[in-house]
Write a protein that holds these residues in place. Structure first.
Motif, mmCIF file in Angstrom:
data_model
loop_
_atom_site.group_PDB
_atom_site.id
_atom_site.type_symbol
_atom_site.label_atom_id
_atom_site.label_comp_id
_atom_site.label_asym_id
_atom_site.label_seq_id
_atom_site.Cartn_x
_atom_site.Cartn_y
_atom_site.Cartn_z
ATOM 1 N N GLN A 40 0.215 -4.481 -11.161
ATOM 2 C CA GLN A 40 1.035 -4.313 -9.938
ATOM 3 C C GLN A 40 0.225 -3.604 -8.854
ATOM 4 O O GLN A 40 0.224 -4.014 -7.703
ATOM 5 N N HIS A 41 -0.440 -2.521 -9.223
ATOM 6 C CA HIS A 41 -1.396 -1.896 -8.307
ATOM 7 C C HIS A 41 -2.787 -2.293 -8.732
ATOM 8 O O HIS A 41 -3.144 -2.206 -9.908
ATOM 9 N N TYR A 42 -3.564 -2.761 -7.769
ATOM 10 C CA TYR A 42 -4.841 -3.366 -8.118
ATOM 11 C C TYR A 42 -6.004 -2.856 -7.283
ATOM 12 O O TYR A 42 -7.152 -2.990 -7.686
ATOM 13 N N ASP A 43 -5.750 -2.240 -6.110
ATOM 14 C CA ASP A 43 -6.880 -1.693 -5.341
ATOM 15 C C ASP A 43 -7.586 -0.634 -6.177
ATOM 16 O O ASP A 43 -6.942 0.062 -6.963
ATOM 17 N N GLN A 73 7.022 -10.704 -8.118
ATOM 18 C CA GLN A 73 6.241 -9.729 -8.888
ATOM 19 C C GLN A 73 6.867 -9.483 -10.267
ATOM 20 O O GLN A 73 6.179 -9.473 -11.288
ATOM 21 N N VAL A 99 9.342 1.553 -11.530
ATOM 22 C CA VAL A 99 8.736 0.524 -10.677
ATOM 23 C C VAL A 99 9.083 -0.869 -11.211
ATOM 24 O O VAL A 99 9.670 -1.013 -12.286
ATOM 25 N N ASN A 100 8.697 -1.906 -10.444
ATOM 26 C CA ASN A 100 9.062 -3.259 -10.864
ATOM 27 C C ASN A 100 8.487 -3.615 -12.234
ATOM 28 O O ASN A 100 9.124 -4.325 -13.019
ATOM 29 N N GLU A 132 13.952 0.860 -6.567
ATOM 30 C CA GLU A 132 13.712 1.687 -7.756
ATOM 31 C C GLU A 132 15.023 2.059 -8.440
ATOM 32 O O GLU A 132 15.057 2.228 -9.661
ATOM 33 N N HIS A 207 5.477 5.502 2.060
ATOM 34 C CA HIS A 207 5.233 4.150 1.563
ATOM 35 C C HIS A 207 6.496 3.415 1.163
ATOM 36 O O HIS A 207 6.453 2.227 0.871
ATOM 37 N N HIS A 239 -0.982 4.539 2.243
ATOM 38 C CA HIS A 239 -0.742 3.542 1.193
ATOM 39 C C HIS A 239 -1.017 2.146 1.773
ATOM 40 O O HIS A 239 -0.721 1.891 2.944
ATOM 41 N N ARG A 241 0.472 -0.628 1.541
ATOM 42 C CA ARG A 241 1.670 -1.255 2.099
ATOM 43 C C ARG A 241 1.921 -0.739 3.519
ATOM 44 O O ARG A 241 2.230 -1.505 4.440
HETATM 45 C C1 UD1 Z 1 5.461 0.775 -5.886
HETATM 46 C C2 UD1 Z 1 6.817 1.132 -6.486
HETATM 47 C C3 UD1 Z 1 7.278 2.491 -5.954
HETATM 48 C C4 UD1 Z 1 6.213 3.536 -6.175
HETATM 49 C C5 UD1 Z 1 4.919 3.063 -5.546
HETATM 50 C C6 UD1 Z 1 3.804 4.060 -5.728
HETATM 51 C C7 UD1 Z 1 8.318 -0.741 -6.946
HETATM 52 C C8 UD1 Z 1 9.560 -1.403 -6.545
HETATM 53 N N1 UD1 Z 1 7.839 0.168 -6.107
HETATM 54 O O1 UD1 Z 1 5.647 0.610 -4.486
HETATM 55 O O2 UD1 Z 1 8.439 2.878 -6.640
HETATM 56 O O3 UD1 Z 1 6.622 4.738 -5.571
HETATM 57 O O4 UD1 Z 1 4.547 1.814 -6.157
HETATM 58 O O5 UD1 Z 1 2.696 3.723 -4.965
HETATM 59 O O6 UD1 Z 1 7.784 -1.029 -7.994
HETATM 60 N N2 UD1 Z 1 -0.833 -3.223 -2.280
HETATM 61 C C9 UD1 Z 1 -2.191 -3.372 -2.168
HETATM 62 N N3 UD1 Z 1 -2.963 -2.855 -3.167
HETATM 63 C C10 UD1 Z 1 -2.426 -2.219 -4.250
HETATM 64 C C11 UD1 Z 1 -1.038 -2.093 -4.346
HETATM 65 C C12 UD1 Z 1 -0.247 -2.603 -3.356
HETATM 66 O O7 UD1 Z 1 -2.711 -3.918 -1.219
HETATM 67 O O8 UD1 Z 1 -3.198 -1.773 -5.108
HETATM 68 C C13 UD1 Z 1 0.006 -3.771 -1.194
HETATM 69 C C14 UD1 Z 1 0.315 -5.238 -1.423
HETATM 70 O O9 UD1 Z 1 0.459 -5.849 -0.204
HETATM 71 C C15 UD1 Z 1 1.663 -5.163 -2.096
HETATM 72 C C16 UD1 Z 1 2.297 -4.013 -1.347
HETATM 73 O O10 UD1 Z 1 1.216 -3.094 -1.144
HETATM 74 O O11 UD1 Z 1 2.371 -6.356 -2.020
HETATM 75 C C17 UD1 Z 1 3.401 -3.326 -2.060
HETATM 76 O O12 UD1 Z 1 2.980 -2.977 -3.371
HETATM 77 P P1 UD1 Z 1 4.079 -2.891 -4.539
HETATM 78 O O13 UD1 Z 1 3.413 -2.566 -5.817
HETATM 79 O O14 UD1 Z 1 4.937 -4.087 -4.485
HETATM 80 O O15 UD1 Z 1 4.994 -1.688 -4.073
HETATM 81 P P2 UD1 Z 1 4.619 -0.224 -3.619
HETATM 82 O O16 UD1 Z 1 5.016 -0.097 -2.199
HETATM 83 O O17 UD1 Z 1 3.219 0.171 -4.000
#
Ligand code: UD1
Length: 368
Positions: A40-43, A73, A99-100, A132, A207, A239, A241
Motif C-alpha cells: 500500500q505504501h511503496y515510496d 486498493q 488502514v485499507n 479508517e 494527509h 505526505h 498524497r
Molecule cells: C493511509 C491510511 C491512513 C494512514 C496513512 C499513513 C487508508 C484508508 N489510509 O493513507 O489511515 O494514516 O496511510 O500515511 O488506508 N502515495 C505515494 N507513495 C506512497 C504511498 C502513497 O505516492 O508510498 C500516494 C499515492 O498517490 C496514493 C496516495 O498517496 O494513491 C494515497 O495513499 P494511500 O495509501 O491510499 O492512503 P494514505 O493517504 O497514505
C-alpha cells in the motif's frame, strides 16, 4: 510442530505497530512469524526507510498492491493475498490498525476460515466519513482476538457485542516502538538540518483524505498553518498524497513562499520521532501522531473535529481544533503560551504492550 503466525502490513503506521510484536514473538521458539507487505505504501521514504529504522526483517511476501481508489486498493490486496494465505495456511493472521490493507486482510482471512487477531482494536472516532472508521468497524467484527490500547476501546467492543473474553487491554504498541527509539532519535538533532534549535519550532503533518482532497479545506488549513508559522517556524514533512493534491490545486507555490512553513520530504521513523520529541508543539490530522505526541509530552493541535484517540485529549495535551483557521490559531496560541500540557501518560503505554500480546498469543496458541 511450529506455530505459524502471519502478519499483514501495508502502510507506514502498520510498520510501527508490527515491529514490537514481531520482536516479542521472536522470544517463543515454537513461533514462526511470516511477514506480508501489501505494498500500500511503496515510496522509499514511506516504506523501506521505515523498515530499516524499525529493524523490521524484509517481508517474506510482497504483494505490490499500492495506489488506486479505496475499492481498487482493497480489492487488489484481497486478490493478491488470498493465494499467499492459501499457500502458508497460518494458524493465525495478525492485522494492525485501520488502514485499507488491514480491512482487506481481515476479509480474506475470515473467508478462508483463518483466525484473526487485531492489534489496536476497538478505537472509534464515530465518524463514518473517515475511511479508517469503516476499516475499524469491519475488522473488529471479523477478528476473533482483540488487543486494545485503551479502556474506551474495550467499551466500544462491548457495545459492538464482542465477548469480553476475546478482548485484551494490552496498551499501545506504538509506545513500545517510540520509547525504545526516542533517545537515539533525539541524538540525531534533526532540527539542525533546517537551522532550528530544540524547543524553537513546531511540526505540521497533514494527509487525511477529508482534509487534503478538498482544495478549499486544504488551502484553509495551510493558511492557518502559515499564520501559526508567523509565531514559530513549522517543519512540514509532506505526505505524497498531500503533495499531489497541492500540485493539483495550485497550492504548491505556498510551500516555496518565504514563510516560517518549511516543507520537507516525508521523514523516516527515527528522524520524525527526533523532530517531534524536540518540538514546542505539533499540528496534525494523524491518529498516530496524536498518540505519539502524548507519549513524548509535546502539546498537540489536532486538525480534525473528532478523534479515535480520546485518551490523548483526556491526558491534557491534545486539543481538537477542527479545520477552522481561527480555532487552529487559538489552540496553537494556548499551546505556545504553555497553557496546555500532558499531565499523564495513559495506563499501559509503558513500552510493554507487545510483550503482553505475545503472552496472550502464547497461551491461545500453545507457543510454550
Ligand atoms: C493511509 C491510511 C491512513 C494512514 C496513512 C499513513 C487508508 C484508508 N489510509 O493513507 O489511515 O494514516 O496511510 O500515511 O488506508 N502515495 C505515494 N507513495 C506512497 C504511498 C502513497 O505516492 O508510498 C500516494 C499515492 O498517490 C496514493 C496516495 O498517496 O494513491 C494515497 O495513499 P494511500 O495509501 O491510499 O492512503 P494514505 O493517504 O497514505
Amino acid at each position: 510442530m511450529p506455530v505459524k503466525i502471519l502478519h499483514v502490513v501495508g502502510a507506514r503506521p502498520n510498520f510501527v505497530k508490527a515491529a514490537p510484536v514481531l520482536r516479542a514473538l521472536a522470544a517463543y521458539p515454537r513461533c514462526r512469524s511470516v511477514l506480508v507487505h501489501t505494498g500500500q505504501h511503496y515510496d522509499r521514504e514511506m516504506s523501506s526507510v521505515l523498515f530499516a529504522d524499525l529493524g523490521l526483517p524484509d517481508p517474506d511476501e510482497h504483494l505490490g498492491a499500492g495506489g488506486g481508489t479505496h475499492a481498487g486498493q482493497t480489492a487488489e490486496v484481497m486478490v493478491r493475498l488470498e493465494p499467499v494465505l492459501l499457500a502458508h495456511r497460518p494458524d493465525l493472521v495478525v492485522v494492525f490498525g485501520d488502514v485499507n490493507s488491514t480491512l482487506a486482510a481481515a476479509l480474506v482471512a475470515a473467508k478462508l476460515g483463518l483466525p484473526i487477531a487485531h492489534v489496536e482494536a476497538g478505537l472509534r472516532s464515530f465518524d463514518r466519513t473517515m475511511p479508517e472508521e469503516i476499516n475499524r468497524v469491519v475488522t473488529d467484527l471479523l477478528a476473533g482476538l482483540h488487543f486494545t490500547p485503551t479502556a474506551d476501546a474495550d467499551d466500544n467492543l462491548r457495545s459492538a457485542g464482542i465477548a469480553a473474553d476475546r478482548v485484551h487491554l494490552v496498551g499501545n504498541v506504538m509506545a513500545d516502538t517510540l520509547l525504545g527509539a526516542v533517545a537515539e532519535a533525539r541524538a540525531r538533532r534533526v532540527c539542525r538540518r533546517w537551522g532550528l534549535d530544540e524547543g524553537g519550532y513546531g511540526v505540521l503533518t497533514l494527509h487525511r483524505a477529508g482534509n487534503v482532497d478538498d482544495p478549499a479545506t486544504l488551502s484553509a488549513l495551510l493558511a492557518a498553518a502559515a499564520r501559526v508559522a508567523e509565531r514559530i517556524p513549522l517543519v512540514f514533512p509532506v505526505h505524497p498524497r498531500t503533495r499531489l493534491r497541492m500540485a493539483e490545486s495550485g497550492l504548491a507555490p505556498l510551500l516555496g513562499a518565504p514563510t516560517g512553513l518549511c516543507a520537507v520530504e516525508p521523514l523516516g521513523y527515527l528522524d520524525f520521532v527526533g523532530l517531534l520529541a524536540g518540538a514546542r508543539l505539533v499540528l496534525t490530522d494523524s491518529g498516530g501522531v496524536q498518540a505519539e505526541s502524548t507519549i513524548v509530552g509535546v502539546p498537540c493541535v489536532t486538525l480534525r473535529e473528532r478523534t479515535e484517540w480520546v485518551v490523548t485529549v483526556e491526558c491534557g495535551g491534545n486539543q481538537l481544533a477542527g479545520t477552522d483557521p481561527d480555532r487552529v490559531l487559538a489552540c496553537a496560541e494556548r499551546a505556545l503560551a504553555g497553557a496546555v500540557a500532558c499531565h499523564s501518560r495513559p495506563p499501559l503505554w509503558d513500552g510493554r504492550a507487545a510483550k503482553r500480546i505475545a503472552a496472550v498469543l502464547a497461551r491461545e496458541l500453545g507457543l510454550g
